[in-house]
Design an enzyme around this catalytic site. Structure first.
Site, mmCIF file in Angstrom:
data_model
loop_
_atom_site.group_PDB
_atom_site.id
_atom_site.type_symbol
_atom_site.label_atom_id
_atom_site.label_comp_id
_atom_site.label_asym_id
_atom_site.label_seq_id
_atom_site.Cartn_x
_atom_site.Cartn_y
_atom_site.Cartn_z
ATOM 1 N N GLU A 66 0.825 -1.192 0.049
ATOM 2 C CA GLU A 66 0.092 0.053 -0.131
ATOM 3 C C GLU A 66 0.861 1.066 -0.010
ATOM 4 O O GLU A 66 1.925 1.171 0.602
ATOM 5 C CB GLU A 66 -0.929 -0.064 1.266
ATOM 6 C CG GLU A 66 -2.048 -1.001 1.047
ATOM 7 C CD GLU A 66 -2.744 -1.285 2.349
ATOM 8 O OE1 GLU A 66 -4.159 -1.295 2.274
ATOM 9 O OE2 GLU A 66 -2.453 -0.856 3.546
ATOM 10 N N CYS A 126 3.397 8.744 0.964
ATOM 11 C CA CYS A 126 4.058 7.764 1.833
ATOM 12 C C CYS A 126 4.302 6.325 1.448
ATOM 13 O O CYS A 126 3.141 5.769 0.684
ATOM 14 C CB CYS A 126 3.113 7.516 3.113
ATOM 15 S SG CYS A 126 3.521 6.355 4.220
ATOM 16 N N CYS A 129 6.305 -6.353 7.742
ATOM 17 C CA CYS A 129 7.401 -5.868 8.455
ATOM 18 C C CYS A 129 7.879 -7.028 9.624
ATOM 19 O O CYS A 129 6.843 -7.492 10.031
ATOM 20 C CB CYS A 129 7.070 -4.604 8.989
ATOM 21 S SG CYS A 129 8.374 -3.823 10.009
ATOM 22 N N CYS A 139 6.283 -3.787 15.869
ATOM 23 C CA CYS A 139 6.072 -2.960 16.673
ATOM 24 C C CYS A 139 4.452 -2.859 17.062
ATOM 25 O O CYS A 139 3.403 -3.188 16.279
ATOM 26 C CB CYS A 139 6.032 -1.425 16.193
ATOM 27 S SG CYS A 139 7.541 -1.117 15.604
ATOM 28 N N CYS A 170 1.139 -1.084 15.747
ATOM 29 C CA CYS A 170 1.233 -1.303 14.166
ATOM 30 C C CYS A 170 0.479 -2.269 13.563
ATOM 31 O O CYS A 170 1.095 -3.521 13.881
ATOM 32 C CB CYS A 170 2.484 -0.900 13.714
ATOM 33 S SG CYS A 170 2.817 -0.941 11.887
ATOM 34 N N CYS A 182 -1.223 6.553 10.155
ATOM 35 C CA CYS A 182 0.134 5.994 10.433
ATOM 36 C C CYS A 182 -0.056 4.432 11.341
ATOM 37 O O CYS A 182 -0.810 4.480 12.161
ATOM 38 C CB CYS A 182 0.921 6.928 11.285
ATOM 39 S SG CYS A 182 2.548 7.552 10.891
HETATM 40 S S1 SF4 Z 1 5.797 0.958 12.802
HETATM 41 FE FE1 SF4 Z 1 5.005 -0.908 11.671
HETATM 42 S S2 SF4 Z 1 5.845 -0.703 9.766
HETATM 43 FE FE2 SF4 Z 1 7.189 0.698 11.209
HETATM 44 S S3 SF4 Z 1 8.788 -0.591 11.675
HETATM 45 FE FE3 SF4 Z 1 7.234 -0.845 13.117
HETATM 46 S S4 SF4 Z 1 6.105 -2.817 12.556
HETATM 47 FE FE4 SF4 Z 1 7.535 -2.143 10.925
#
Ligand code: SF4
Length: 344
Positions: free
Chosen positions: A92, A105, A112, A116, A119, A333
């Site tokens: 995306e 963006c 990923c 986190c 996220c 975000c």
């Molecule tokens: S915020 Fe999301 S996309 Fe960014 S590094 Fe952390 S897990 Fe990965």
């Protein structure tokens, strides 16, 4: 044999390839311009090449392209694009209009690995790195859809750019190259969760872009819980890496701070943040958490956010509270994953 994707080649490689096909070297500059400045998706569009040359290219080469699967527009004008890659994976990109800026963006990985906790992208894990041309193709594809100039690029979509270091650097070179996409280095921002060796390497790379650090906590205890990468690269070491990062004059490092109710939003946090950032030319983006269904975190109330910001300002730290953009289409975000994760 599969045709050669010309966007996978650097300009010197393109010169060598075209020469091997019997074309003159100067044609490489023309083809390069067609690919990036004019966004051509067919050799037949390259009208300053001879008919024979276009025929040869059709036989031996190809131009990569992303397939648009879905385009969604949020009530605030933010647009989210779901693209399919050659292998069926999906990524995306998000376009954020803001006054006279049009910021795109872009993603650097499918998924990923950083995990986190706040996220959505991190929840599905990493599928693979994007190739440099897949990173750049997001810009070309959106520009073609809009038929407008994109003013700013942020590498803040799906993925950790510095975990896909070589391809991210190659993509940045194309974004910044005046013969290619020609973005000013002031308009391109790379955001990282804090991979210290790669931050150091970036500082020596000889390319300048804006650096953003996704910090989000002021103690290792909290950061370990919400950003597992902190166990490997704790806050003190990360801040030291920021201090030695060779910032050009009048540039600042941006610290992103996703605000999570009762986790990192206290007065003590704000004061600790001021101490941590002391001596670093920087600004802080406060990002009130974008709640989504089933998430474990809450957004702090407005007063807590404002109190936090005022403490930073009182300590002469530039601090901006980011308005949530595109939350109603999961484009804000930390909300990117869309249909990608469930896509087989
Ligand atoms: S915020 Fe999301 S996309 Fe960014 S590094 Fe952390 S897990 Fe990965």
């Amino acid at each position: 044999m599969k045709n050669k994707n010309l966007k996978a080649l650097t300009l010197p490689e393109l010169k060598a390839f075209l020469t091997s096909l019997g074309m003159k070297q100067y044609r490489a500059n023309q083809v390069y311009q067609w690919l990036y400045q004019k966004g051509a998706d067919s050799f037949d569009d390259m009208t300053n090449l001879s008919k024979e040359e276009r025929h040869t290219l059709n036989e031996k080469a190809c131009i990569s392209n992303l397939i648009l699967v879905k385009r969604q527009t949020a009530s605030d004008g933010t647009e989210k694009y779901l693209f399919e890659l050659e292998d069926g994976n999906r990524i995306e990109s998000v376009l954020i209009p803001d006054e006279d800026r049009l910021t795109l963006c872009i993603s650097t990985q499918v998924g990923c690995a950083m995990g986190c906790k706040f996220c959505l992208t991190g929840k599905g894990g990493l599928k693979r790195n994007l190739e440099a041309y897949e990173i750049v193709d997001q810009v070309i594809a959106v520009r073609r859809l809009l038929n407008k100039r994109i003013t700013n690029i942020v590498l803040m979509g799906m993925g950790e750019p510095l975990a896909n270091y070589d391809n991210t650097i190659s993509a940045l070179r194309i974004l910044l190259n005046e013969k290619a996409l020609n973005f000013s280095n002031r308009k391109v921002t790379l955001s990282t969760a804090g991979l210290i060796p790669q931050i150091d390497k970036l500082g020596k790379e000889g390319i300048t872009v804006n650096l953003a650090i996704s910090l989000n906590a002021t103690t290792d205890d909290v950061r370990n819980k919400i950003m597992p990468i902190n166990k490997k690269y704790p806050i003190k070491e990360l801040i030291a890496a920021c201090k030695r990062f060779p910032l050009p004059k009048r540039r600042r490092i941006t610290f992103e701070y996703v605000m999570l109710k009762s986790i990192n939003d206290t007065k003590e946090d704000a004061e600790r943040l001021c101490r941590l950032l002391k001596g670093i030319p920087c600004k802080v983006n406060l990002i009130p958490f974008n709640e989504y269904q089933g998430c474990e975190f809450k957004k702090p109330d407005e007063e807590a956010i404002e109190r936090f910001r005022e403490i930073l300002i009182d300590h002469h730290i530039m601090a901006i509270t980011r308005k949530s953009k595109g939350a109603d289409i999961l484009a804000a975000c930390g909300q990117l994953r869309g249909e990608t994760i469930n896509n087989p």
